[in-house]
Write a protein that holds these residues in place. Structure first.
Motif, mmCIF file in Angstrom:
data_model
loop_
_atom_site.group_PDB
_atom_site.id
_atom_site.type_symbol
_atom_site.label_atom_id
_atom_site.label_comp_id
_atom_site.label_asym_id
_atom_site.label_seq_id
_atom_site.Cartn_x
_atom_site.Cartn_y
_atom_site.Cartn_z
ATOM 1 N N ASP A 72 1.001 10.609 24.107
ATOM 2 C CA ASP A 72 1.003 12.037 24.397
ATOM 3 C C ASP A 72 0.695 12.301 25.869
ATOM 4 N N GLY A 73 -0.238 11.528 26.434
ATOM 5 C CA GLY A 73 -0.565 11.679 27.845
ATOM 6 C C GLY A 73 0.627 11.365 28.729
ATOM 7 N N ALA A 74 1.341 10.283 28.419
ATOM 8 C CA ALA A 74 2.515 9.910 29.207
ATOM 9 C C ALA A 74 3.608 10.965 29.097
ATOM 10 N N ALA A 75 3.824 11.461 27.887
ATOM 11 C CA ALA A 75 4.842 12.492 27.691
ATOM 12 C C ALA A 75 4.485 13.766 28.463
ATOM 13 N N ALA A 76 3.197 14.090 28.519
ATOM 14 C CA ALA A 76 2.760 15.283 29.247
ATOM 15 C C ALA A 76 3.010 15.134 30.739
ATOM 16 N N VAL A 77 2.829 13.931 31.278
ATOM 17 C CA VAL A 77 3.096 13.688 32.695
ATOM 18 C C VAL A 77 4.565 13.950 33.015
ATOM 19 N N VAL A 78 5.445 13.405 32.186
ATOM 20 C CA VAL A 78 6.880 13.582 32.421
ATOM 21 C C VAL A 78 7.259 15.053 32.312
ATOM 22 N N ALA A 79 6.713 15.730 31.314
ATOM 23 C CA ALA A 79 7.000 17.161 31.159
ATOM 24 C C ALA A 79 6.531 17.954 32.370
ATOM 25 N N GLN A 80 5.355 17.609 32.896
ATOM 26 C CA GLN A 80 4.835 18.308 34.072
ATOM 27 C C GLN A 80 5.711 18.057 35.298
ATOM 28 N N ALA A 81 6.110 16.812 35.502
ATOM 29 C CA ALA A 81 6.959 16.492 36.651
ATOM 30 C C ALA A 81 8.299 17.217 36.559
ATOM 31 N N MET A 82 8.866 17.260 35.372
ATOM 32 C CA MET A 82 10.146 17.940 35.211
ATOM 33 C C MET A 82 10.006 19.445 35.428
ATOM 34 N N ALA A 83 8.884 20.003 34.966
ATOM 35 C CA ALA A 83 8.651 21.438 35.168
ATOM 36 C C ALA A 83 8.482 21.766 36.647
ATOM 37 N N LEU A 84 7.821 20.888 37.381
ATOM 38 C CA LEU A 84 7.570 21.128 38.802
ATOM 39 C C LEU A 84 8.803 20.883 39.666
ATOM 40 N N THR A 123 1.372 1.701 31.049
ATOM 41 C CA THR A 123 2.674 1.344 31.617
ATOM 42 C C THR A 123 3.759 1.387 30.554
ATOM 43 N N LEU A 124 3.471 0.852 29.384
ATOM 44 C CA LEU A 124 4.440 0.866 28.287
ATOM 45 C C LEU A 124 4.808 2.293 27.915
ATOM 46 N N TYR A 125 3.804 3.144 27.750
ATOM 47 C CA TYR A 125 4.057 4.534 27.364
ATOM 48 C C TYR A 125 4.799 5.295 28.461
ATOM 49 N N CYS A 126 4.405 5.119 29.713
ATOM 50 C CA CYS A 126 5.057 5.867 30.795
ATOM 51 C C CYS A 126 6.511 5.434 30.977
ATOM 52 N N CYS A 127 6.791 4.143 30.855
ATOM 53 C CA CYS A 127 8.181 3.698 30.911
ATOM 54 C C CYS A 127 8.993 4.360 29.807
ATOM 55 N N HIS A 128 8.449 4.406 28.612
ATOM 56 C CA HIS A 128 9.159 5.011 27.484
ATOM 57 C C HIS A 128 9.391 6.495 27.723
ATOM 58 N N ALA A 129 8.384 7.183 28.245
ATOM 59 C CA ALA A 129 8.483 8.629 28.424
ATOM 60 C C ALA A 129 9.437 9.017 29.545
#
Length: 263
Positions: A72-84, A123-129
């Motif tokens: 969930d943390g990794a997915a939130a990072v990607v969502a934030q970057a895309m929003a910004l 790293t595994l989660y962030c790559c996936h997200a």
């Protein structure tokens, strides 16, 4: 040893970079230099003071506080970057670090799990997200920060986690090269860094643990041809090279940055 810092003006102009573990150490340095070279940067850490680093950088930087030991943390990072920014060009996966130093037989099951959660799962989660937006773009670069501790003493679970990152790097590089995505890694050796604001082991080290750590430090120093620790700058430079378009024909590579010790 202190090396001069070289900036390459505009090397990351127009690029969006996400840097995890950006509140201190290597991650902080990567984010600061990337911004100086033109990148828009999202600095990610679970430490609140990551916001201070972003403020120091200025308008090119944003901070995001989350725990990357969960998907969930990794997915939130990607969502934030895309929003910004609407895109993610580069992901630097820098979260990790041995919590304890001890012979493998001395680790408890809970301690083993904690080491894997800290040094592999983010790293595994962030790559996936990050893959869905990179696939949509048909472009992107992932730089994983591994370690040459895949051959080392007193940190078996951490070594296993970093070996997993090496395997993940090579697997994803092969799988996604035809979609315009590069996946690479550096494998730092021992690195001299300022005192951590957040200790690696919140419980503190016993005298015995300090002795085991000293054994690990001695092994790391003796294993490198140069017989010394590297500097933060000596780790930042290869990470940013691999992240840049200068490395456009490099993928699947795990680059040792350890004074000759290949790990």
């Amino acid at each position: 040893m202190s090396e001069p810092v070289t900036h390459f003006a505009g090397r990351f102009a127009g690029k969006v970079m996400v840097v995890t573990g950006a509140a201190q150490g290597i991650g902080r340095g990567v984010a600061m230099r990337a911004a100086a070279e033109g990148a828009q940067v999202l600095l990610v850490d679970r430490a609140e003071f990551v916001s201070e680093v972003a403020a120091e950088i200025g308008a090119a930087a944003h901070a995001f506080v989350t725990d990357l030991e969960s998907h969930d943390g990794a997915a939130a990072v990607v969502a934030q970057a895309m929003a910004l920014f609407g895109r993610i060009d580069i992901l630097i996966n820098n979260v990790g670090g041995a919590i304890r130093m001890r012979p493998f037989a001395e680790f408890t099951a809970e301690q083993i799990d904690a080491e894997i959660r800290r040094s592999l799962m983010p790293t595994l989660y962030c790559c996936h997200a990050v893959l869905p937006p990179m696939l949509a773009q048909q472009s992107g670069t992932i730089v994983n920060v591994s370690s040459n501790a895949t051959r080392g003493i007193r940190r078996g679970p951490y070594s296993a986690a970093k070996g997993g990152i090496n395997a993940l790097t090579q697997s994803l590089a092969m799988e996604y090269a035809e979609q315009g995505i590069r996946v690479v890694a550096t494998a730092p050796g021992g690195t001299a860094a300022p005192v951590r604001k957040v200790p690696r082991n919140a419980q503190g080290d016993t005298a015995q643990e300090q002795a085991w750590m000293a054994e690990a430090v001695a092994q790391v120093t003796q294993s490198t041809f140069m017989k010394r620790y590297g500097t933060i700058d000596e780790q930042i430079a290869p990470i940013l090279f691999l992240a840049s378009d200068e490395a456009s024909y490099i993928t699947g590579t795990v680059l040792p940055v350890a004074g000759g010790d290949l790990g």
